[in-house]
Design a protein around this motif. Structure first.
Motif, PDB file in Angstrom:
ATOM      1  N   MET A  17       0.822  -1.187   0.000  1.00  0.00           N
ATOM      2  CA  MET A  17       0.000   0.000   0.000  1.00  0.00           C
ATOM      3  C   MET A  17       0.869   1.254   0.000  1.00  0.00           C
ATOM      4  N   MET A  18       2.018   1.166   0.665  1.00  0.00           N
ATOM      5  CA  MET A  18       2.909   2.326   0.676  1.00  0.00           C
ATOM      6  C   MET A  18       3.412   2.616  -0.727  1.00  0.00           C
ATOM      7  N   ALA A  19       3.647   1.572  -1.503  1.00  0.00           N
ATOM      8  CA  ALA A  19       4.095   1.750  -2.885  1.00  0.00           C
ATOM      9  C   ALA A  19       3.010   2.430  -3.724  1.00  0.00           C
ATOM     10  N   TYR A  20       1.753   2.042  -3.539  1.00  0.00           N
ATOM     11  CA  TYR A  20       0.656   2.696  -4.254  1.00  0.00           C
ATOM     12  C   TYR A  20       0.614   4.188  -3.929  1.00  0.00           C
ATOM     13  N   ALA A  21       0.788   4.514  -2.670  1.00  0.00           N
ATOM     14  CA  ALA A  21       0.758   5.922  -2.260  1.00  0.00           C
ATOM     15  C   ALA A  21       1.844   6.716  -2.980  1.00  0.00           C
ATOM     16  N   GLN A  22       3.006   6.111  -3.106  1.00  0.00           N
ATOM     17  CA  GLN A  22       4.109   6.810  -3.754  1.00  0.00           C
ATOM     18  C   GLN A  22       3.920   6.879  -5.268  1.00  0.00           C
ATOM     19  N   VAL A  23       3.578   5.763  -5.892  1.00  0.00           N
ATOM     20  CA  VAL A  23       3.442   5.718  -7.353  1.00  0.00           C
ATOM     21  C   VAL A  23       2.308   6.623  -7.834  1.00  0.00           C
ATOM     22  N   TYR A  24       1.167   6.570  -7.129  1.00  0.00           N
ATOM     23  CA  TYR A  24      -0.001   7.338  -7.558  1.00  0.00           C
ATOM     24  C   TYR A  24      -0.113   8.700  -6.868  1.00  0.00           C
ATOM     25  N   GLN A  25       0.901   9.034  -6.084  1.00  0.00           N
ATOM     26  CA  GLN A  25       0.986  10.326  -5.398  1.00  0.00           C
ATOM     27  C   GLN A  25      -0.304  10.673  -4.659  1.00  0.00           C
ATOM     28  N   CYS A  26      -0.749   9.745  -3.823  1.00  0.00           N
ATOM     29  CA  CYS A  26      -1.943   9.998  -3.022  1.00  0.00           C
ATOM     30  C   CYS A  26      -1.585   9.904  -1.540  1.00  0.00           C
ATOM     31  N   ASN A  27      -2.340  10.591  -0.721  1.00  0.00           N
ATOM     32  CA  ASN A  27      -2.016  10.575   0.708  1.00  0.00           C
ATOM     33  C   ASN A  27      -3.109   9.917   1.548  1.00  0.00           C
ATOM     34  N   GLN A  28      -4.147   9.381   0.906  1.00  0.00           N
ATOM     35  CA  GLN A  28      -5.204   8.664   1.616  1.00  0.00           C
ATOM     36  C   GLN A  28      -5.415   7.315   0.936  1.00  0.00           C
ATOM     37  N   LEU A  29      -5.230   6.236   1.692  1.00  0.00           N
ATOM     38  CA  LEU A  29      -5.406   4.875   1.172  1.00  0.00           C
ATOM     39  C   LEU A  29      -6.466   4.169   2.008  1.00  0.00           C
ATOM     40  N   ILE A  30      -7.246   3.300   1.370  1.00  0.00           N
ATOM     41  CA  ILE A  30      -8.277   2.551   2.099  1.00  0.00           C
ATOM     42  C   ILE A  30      -8.141   1.065   1.780  1.00  0.00           C
ATOM     43  N   LEU A  31      -8.021   0.259   2.830  1.00  0.00           N
ATOM     44  CA  LEU A  31      -8.168  -1.194   2.705  1.00  0.00           C
ATOM     45  C   LEU A  31      -9.616  -1.477   3.069  1.00  0.00           C
ATOM     46  N   LEU A  32     -10.376  -1.993   2.133  1.00  0.00           N
ATOM     47  CA  LEU A  32     -11.816  -2.164   2.324  1.00  0.00           C
ATOM     48  C   LEU A  32     -12.163  -3.642   2.441  1.00  0.00           C
ATOM     49  N   TYR A  33     -12.875  -3.988   3.504  1.00  0.00           N
ATOM     50  CA  TYR A  33     -13.256  -5.368   3.779  1.00  0.00           C
ATOM     51  C   TYR A  33     -14.773  -5.463   3.923  1.00  0.00           C
ATOM     52  N   PRO A  34     -15.344  -6.643   3.648  1.00  0.00           N
ATOM     53  CA  PRO A  34     -16.770  -6.842   3.917  1.00  0.00           C
ATOM     54  C   PRO A  34     -17.009  -6.773   5.428  1.00  0.00           C
ATOM     55  N   HIS A  35     -18.063  -6.104   5.824  1.00  0.00           N
ATOM     56  CA  HIS A  35     -18.382  -5.982   7.247  1.00  0.00           C
ATOM     57  C   HIS A  35     -19.030  -7.267   7.740  1.00  0.00           C
ATOM     58  N   HIS A  36     -18.800  -7.597   9.016  1.00  0.00           N
ATOM     59  CA  HIS A  36     -19.471  -8.744   9.638  1.00  0.00           C
ATOM     60  C   HIS A  36     -19.669  -8.454  11.119  1.00  0.00           C
ATOM     61  N   SER A  37     -20.565  -9.170  11.730  1.00  0.00           N
ATOM     62  CA  SER A  37     -20.933  -8.917  13.124  1.00  0.00           C
ATOM     63  C   SER A  37     -19.786  -9.156  14.096  1.00  0.00           C
ATOM     64  N   GLY A  38     -18.825  -9.974  13.710  1.00  0.00           N
ATOM     65  CA  GLY A  38     -17.692 -10.254  14.583  1.00  0.00           C
ATOM     66  C   GLY A  38     -16.814  -9.039  14.857  1.00  0.00           C
ATOM     67  N   LEU A  39     -16.965  -7.990  14.059  1.00  0.00           N
ATOM     68  CA  LEU A  39     -16.188  -6.776  14.282  1.00  0.00           C
ATOM     69  C   LEU A  39     -16.683  -6.009  15.501  1.00  0.00           C
TER      70      LEU A  39
END
Length: 79
Positions: free
Chosen positions: A1-23
């Protein structure tokens, strides 16, 4: 993810997961991390419920625009 931030010059990254009740919390941003050496770059870990897809687009837009609540006030730095 750090590489994506550098290559695409962005400062906000999101790892998105399906929500479940165990959270044990509602969907949204679950945690936010600061990337070491780049204090302006943040990695957000988030979940979105896939149970009802009727308004998924608006929920994703709220997540991207920062309207869904950040459930962790502490920023953790990652290497």
């Amino acid at each position: 993810m750090m590489a994506y931030a550098q290559v695409y010059q962005c400062n906000q990254l999101i790892l998105l997961y399906p929500h479940h009740s165990g959270l044990g919390r509602e969907e949204g941003i679950l945690e936010t991390f600061r990337i070491a050496g780049r204090d302006d770059t943040h990695l957000h870990v988030a979940s979105v419920s896939l149970y009802n897809l009727t308004n998924i687009e608006s929920r994703l837009m709220k997540l991207i625009s920062g309207e869904l609540s950040v459930l962790s006030d502490d920023l953790t730095q990652v290497a």
